[in-house]
Design a protein around this motif. Structure first.
Motif, short mmCIF file in Angstrom:
data_model
loop_
_atom_site.label_atom_id
_atom_site.label_comp_id
_atom_site.label_asym_id
_atom_site.label_seq_id
_atom_site.Cartn_x
_atom_site.Cartn_y
_atom_site.Cartn_z
N UNK A 160 -32.75 45.43 33.49
CA UNK A 160 -33.41 44.13 33.37
C UNK A 160 -32.95 43.39 32.12
N UNK A 161 -32.80 44.13 31.03
CA UNK A 161 -32.38 43.52 29.78
C UNK A 161 -30.96 42.97 29.89
N UNK A 162 -30.09 43.70 30.57
CA UNK A 162 -28.72 43.21 30.80
C UNK A 162 -28.73 41.90 31.59
N UNK A 163 -29.57 41.87 32.63
CA UNK A 163 -29.66 40.65 33.44
C UNK A 163 -30.23 39.50 32.61
N UNK A 164 -31.25 39.80 31.81
CA UNK A 164 -31.86 38.76 30.98
C UNK A 164 -30.86 38.21 29.96
N UNK A 165 -30.03 39.10 29.42
CA UNK A 165 -29.02 38.67 28.45
C UNK A 165 -28.04 37.70 29.09
N UNK A 166 -27.63 38.03 30.31
CA UNK A 166 -26.70 37.14 31.02
C UNK A 166 -27.36 35.80 31.30
N UNK A 167 -28.62 35.84 31.76
CA UNK A 167 -29.35 34.61 32.04
C UNK A 167 -29.51 33.78 30.78
N UNK A 168 -29.85 34.44 29.67
CA UNK A 168 -30.08 33.71 28.43
C UNK A 168 -28.77 33.11 27.92
N UNK A 169 -27.68 33.80 28.11
CA UNK A 169 -26.38 33.27 27.68
C UNK A 169 -26.05 31.98 28.41
N UNK A 170 -26.50 31.87 29.69
CA UNK A 170 -26.21 30.69 30.49
C UNK A 170 -27.21 29.57 30.29
N UNK A 171 -28.47 29.90 30.01
CA UNK A 171 -29.52 28.89 29.98
C UNK A 171 -30.36 28.91 28.70
N UNK A 172 -29.91 29.63 27.70
CA UNK A 172 -30.73 29.83 26.51
C UNK A 172 -31.16 28.55 25.82
N UNK A 173 -30.24 27.60 25.66
CA UNK A 173 -30.56 26.36 24.96
C UNK A 173 -31.66 25.60 25.70
N UNK A 174 -31.50 25.48 26.99
CA UNK A 174 -32.50 24.78 27.81
C UNK A 174 -33.84 25.52 27.78
N UNK A 175 -33.81 26.84 27.85
CA UNK A 175 -35.05 27.63 27.84
C UNK A 175 -35.80 27.44 26.53
N UNK A 176 -35.10 27.47 25.42
CA UNK A 176 -35.75 27.28 24.12
C UNK A 176 -36.38 25.90 24.04
N UNK A 177 -35.63 24.88 24.45
CA UNK A 177 -36.15 23.52 24.39
C UNK A 177 -37.42 23.36 25.23
N UNK A 178 -37.38 23.82 26.48
CA UNK A 178 -38.52 23.65 27.38
C UNK A 178 -39.73 24.44 26.88
N UNK A 179 -39.49 25.68 26.44
CA UNK A 179 -40.62 26.51 25.99
C UNK A 179 -41.28 25.97 24.73
#
Length: 200
Positions: free
Chosen positions: A97-116
Motif C-alpha cells: 500500500x505504501x508503494x502505491x501511495x508513494x507512486x500516487x503522491x509523486x503524480x498528484x502530491x502538489x494538488x493533494x496538498x493544495x486541496x487538503x
C-alpha cells in the motif's frame, strides 16, 4: 480555550496570530476556525489590517506545516514500511500500500496538498505524507502557501464581515470538521474489520 486565544491575539497582535496558527497546525485541536475570524474582528475594529492578518496567519500555518513535513521526512518511507509489516492490521496498511501511495503522491502530491489545506480536519495531516514521500520542498511550500492563503483569507474576511459575531464562523465550519474526521474513522474501522491491513 477561546479566552486564551482572545487574550493572546489582543495582547500580541500579528505575532500572536503567527504563534497561534503555528500551534494550530501542530496541535489540530486548536481551531483556526476561531483564531482567524477573531483576527478578522480585530481588523473590523481597526486594530489590524486585512493584509497583515492574512499574511500573519499564512506565515504561522506554513511554519507549522514545515515542522510536520520534516517529521514525516525524518520518519521516512522505509521506517514506515517496517512499522506496517509489524502492525499492518491496525494501521490498515501494508508495505505494498505504501508503494502505491508513494507512486500516487509523486503524480498528484502538489494538488493533494493544495486541496487538503482547504479541508478542515486534513489541513495539518497532509504535511506528514508529503514529508514521508519526500515531496519537493519548493512544490510543498507553493501548494501549502496558496491553499493556506485562500483558507486564511476567507476566515479573516468572514470574521471582519460578522464583527462581534465572528464565532459564528466556527459554528458553521465545526460540523464539516466532524463529518470529515468521522468519515475517516468509519473508513478506518471498516478496513480493520475487513483485515485490509494484512499483508498478502
Amino acid at each position: 480555550m477561546g479566552g486564551w486565544i482572545t487574550g493572546t491575539l489582543s495582547s500580541m497582535g500579528y505575532i500572536g496570530v503567527v504563534w497561534l496558527t503555528f500551534l494550530e497546525n501542530v496541535f489540530p485541536p486548536i481551531p483556526s476556525e476561531l483564531i482567524m475570524p477573531l483576527a478578522g474582528y480585530l481588523v473590523a475594529q481597526g486594530r489590524m489590517t486585512m493584509i497583515g492578518a492574512v499574511l500573519a496567519g499564512t506565515a504561522g500555518s506554513i511554519l507549522g506545516a514545515l515542522l510536520l513535513y520534516y517529521v514525516g521526512r525524518w520518519y521516512g518511507e522505509d521506517r514506515l514500511k517496517r512499522f506496517a509489516d509489524r502492525h499492518g492490521r491496525w494501521l490498515t496498511l501494508s508495505s505494498r500500500d505504501i508503494d502505491r501511495a508513494s507512486k500516487w503522491f509523486a503524480e498528484r502530491g502538489t494538488w493533494a496538498v493544495f486541496v487538503c489545506r482547504l479541508i478542515p480536519g486534513l489541513r495539518s495531516l497532509i504535511s506528514i505524507p508529503a514529508g514521508i514521500h519526500c515531496m519537493g520542498l519548493g512544490k510543498f511550500l507553493a501548494a501549502t502557501a496558496l491553499g493556506t492563503l485562500l483558507w486564511t483569507g476567507l476566515l479573516v474576511y468572514l470574521g471582519n464581515l460578522l464583527g462581534e459575531n465572528f464565532e459564528r464562523v466556527g459554528q458553521y465550519i465545526d460540523p464539516v470538521t466532524k463529518v470529515v474526521l468521522g468519515g475517516m474513522l468509519l473508513v478506518y474501522l471498516w478496513r480493520v474489520i475487513r483485515g485490509t491491513g494484512h499483508l498478502d
